[in-house]
Design a protein around this motif. Structure first.
Motif, PDB file in Angstrom:
ATOM      1  N   ASP A  20      -1.056   7.103  -2.074  1.00  0.00           N
ATOM      2  CA  ASP A  20      -1.307   8.434  -1.538  1.00  0.00           C
ATOM      3  C   ASP A  20      -0.149   9.385  -1.816  1.00  0.00           C
TER       4      ASP A  20
ATOM      5  N   ARG B  41      -2.412   0.711  -5.590  1.00  0.00           N
ATOM      6  CA  ARG B  41      -3.682   0.445  -4.900  1.00  0.00           C
ATOM      7  C   ARG B  41      -4.070  -1.021  -5.026  1.00  0.00           C
ATOM      8  N   LYS B  42      -3.879  -1.570  -6.220  1.00  0.00           N
ATOM      9  CA  LYS B  42      -4.218  -2.982  -6.442  1.00  0.00           C
ATOM     10  C   LYS B  42      -3.408  -3.859  -5.518  1.00  0.00           C
ATOM     11  N   ALA B  43      -2.164  -3.442  -5.280  1.00  0.00           N
ATOM     12  CA  ALA B  43      -1.295  -4.208  -4.388  1.00  0.00           C
ATOM     13  C   ALA B  43      -1.538  -3.829  -2.922  1.00  0.00           C
ATOM     14  N   ARG B  44      -2.597  -3.075  -2.688  1.00  0.00           N
ATOM     15  CA  ARG B  44      -2.990  -2.611  -1.356  1.00  0.00           C
ATOM     16  C   ARG B  44      -1.886  -1.796  -0.662  1.00  0.00           C
ATOM     17  N   ASN B  45      -1.056  -1.182  -1.484  1.00  0.00           N
ATOM     18  CA  ASN B  45      -0.015  -0.306  -0.948  1.00  0.00           C
ATOM     19  C   ASN B  45      -0.559   1.127  -0.967  1.00  0.00           C
ATOM     20  N   PHE B  46      -1.455   1.398  -0.010  1.00  0.00           N
ATOM     21  CA  PHE B  46      -2.175   2.665  -0.058  1.00  0.00           C
ATOM     22  C   PHE B  46      -1.299   3.866   0.274  1.00  0.00           C
ATOM     23  N   SER B  47      -0.253   3.619   1.064  1.00  0.00           N
ATOM     24  CA  SER B  47       0.588   4.770   1.404  1.00  0.00           C
ATOM     25  C   SER B  47       1.335   5.249   0.147  1.00  0.00           C
TER      26      SER B  47
END
Ligand code: AMP
Ligand code: ZN
Length: 449
Positions: free
Chosen positions: A417, A408-414
């Motif tokens: 999830d 999430r911190k790395a904005r890798n939301f997939s």
């Protein structure tokens, strides 16, 4: 903290004596992390030695196939005992090239000699020999040597670094001839490769002090001229009903043997962890029953905390008892892992709080502090959850949660999830709160932070 543990020799199922030592290491791991240390912990798997070679050839299996069975069995048993997996678990046979290089370097330093195709370490060439075990080297005969990995007597001898292959044995090619590494050089090489020249902590059972660890020191310090390990921690032996565990006495137990008798893995873990590692542990089936009763007491207390109807409010008295218990718990573990003191503090707490609950003096607002104390206790002892086959351990879940947070911190939301879905598929439900991510098993009422 850079920590190295001598792992199992995977030639058969690991016995409960071994697990005494591995459980001590797990408690040490957990408490270091509890105290805020970051760990880089390496454990080796000894997957080459005389016994392994003999047994593999008896069954006709390749070395890898043979050891793989027992390596897997060890992992399964360790999971049942909730032993956290070290950051790195490494196999000796994957590091033979580096062992050869280390032996070559020892040769350059003039610390070795050859005999019948094998290479030996000349302990007379290392002045500090004996400093860990305080073994008396004065009567040492120059050139007296051993090939075997277990010494018959406690006398100092030159030990084998590279063992010449006998016909039909598995071997590796090396400048000094076809053969295989000795047991001691394995640990020196793997420890230093991953953790650097000086480790913070090296652990094992007391039987490893001499010669194994003495020899590790000799090899490593001869190579680097630096101290090999800052602290050595050795667990005393486990005895069975007061006797040394041995096949000939008929009192030899693997974890599987004990679980097959109907005891829970938590009871075994509790018993193994309850005696401070510096004391011998007398394993008896009565003690195992008491361990199960002790766990029941704690589980009942937790159930009561969750289910009793309580008056609103909060009492300063309860808070103070909790703080006192926590201080005792931590000071016990700070004192060279005195697990007995830590457990005594928790049981005293449970006794006092139960009495106050009976008297109606424990209020709804006191629940949180009592739960938090139990959670802290269980973050080290880990016996409150009931073991279920196939269920992820708290440690595995925690690691997944950390990975999800990083994603999430790395904005890798997939990816984040995906991790949530993977956990859900294994019956673990996540809940994101302001204090962080909490989780619980979908099939039980219990949760953890
Ligand atoms: P091994 O697989 O024989 O190399 O042993 C694995 C670990 O178990 C080592 O750290 C040994 O020192 C330890 N160990 C072996 N026997 C016992 C015992 N009876 N009690 C406690 N630790 C043991
Ligand atoms: Zn070792």
């Amino acid at each position: 903290m850079r920590m190295y543990t001598c792992g199992p020799t995977v030639y058969s199922y690991v016995h409960i004596g071994n697990f005494r030592t591995f459980t001590f290491q797990d408690i040490l791991r957990r408490y270091l992390r509890y105290r805020g240390y970051q760990l880089d912990h390496v454990m080796n798997i000894t997957d080459i030695d005389d016994k392994i070679i003999r047994r593999a050839s008896e069954t006709g299996a390749s070395l890898r196939d043979y050891t793989e069975v027992y390596h897997k069995a060890f992992e399964e048993d360790a999971r049942k005992l909730r032993l956290q997996t070290p950051e790195r678990v490494v196999r000796a046979t994957d590091h033979v090239d580096d062992m050869v290089k280390a032996i070559q370097k020892l040769e350059e330093r003039g610390l070795t000699y050859h005999s019948d195709g094998s290479v030996y370490f000349r302990i007379g060439g290392f002045p500090g020999y004996g400093k860990l075990s305080r073994i008396d080297v004065s009567g040492m005969r120059a050139g007296a040597r051993v090939d075997v990995d277990e010494y018959e007597k406690a006398d100092a001898r030159d030990f084998v670094l590279w063992k010449a292959a006998k016909p039909g044995e598995p071997f590796w090619e090396a400048p000094f001839g076809a053969g295989r590494p000795g047991w001691h050089i394995e640990c020196s090489v793997m420890a230093m490769q991953y953790l650097g020249e000086t480790l913070d902590i090296h652990t094992g059972g007391v039987d490893l002090v001499f010669p194994h660890h003495e020899n590790e020191i000799a090899q490593s310090e001869a190579l680097t001229r630096k101290p090999f390990a800052r602290f050595w921690l050795h667990a005393e032996f486990l005895l069975i009903e007061g006797q040394k565990m041995s096949k000939s006495l008929g009192n030899f137990y693997t974890l599987r043997d004990v679980l097959d008798k109907g005891y829970s893995p938590e009871a075994v873990r509790y018993l193994l962890a309850s005696v401070p590692y510096r004391k011998q542990l007398n394993f008896t089936f009565d003690a195992l029953k008491s361990a199960a009763t002790a766990i029941e007491r704690l589980r009942n207390f937790r159930l009561r905390l969750d289910s009793d109807t309580l008056e609103p409010g909060q009492s300063a008295e309860i808070g103070a008892i909790g703080e006192q218990a926590l201080r005792q718990f931590e000071s016990g573990l700070d004192e060279d892992l005195n697990t007995a003191q830590a457990l005594a503090a928790v049981f005293e707490y449970v006794r006092e709080i139960n009495t106050l609950m009976d008297a109606g003096r424990f209020k709804a607002g006191d629940r949180a502090s009592a739960r938090s104390l139990l959670e802290r206790f269980d973050s080290i002892f880990d016996v409150l959850e009931v073991y279920r086959e196939g269920r992820l351990s708290a440690d595995e879940i925690q690691r997944a949660i950390e990975e999800r947070l990083a994603a999430r911190k790395a904005r890798n939301f997939s990816r984040a999830d995906e991790i949530r879905k993977e956990l859900a598929a294994r019956g673990v439900v996540l809940e994101d709160t302001k204090e962080g991510t909490r989780w619980k098993y979908g099939d039980s009422e219990t949760s953890s932070g």
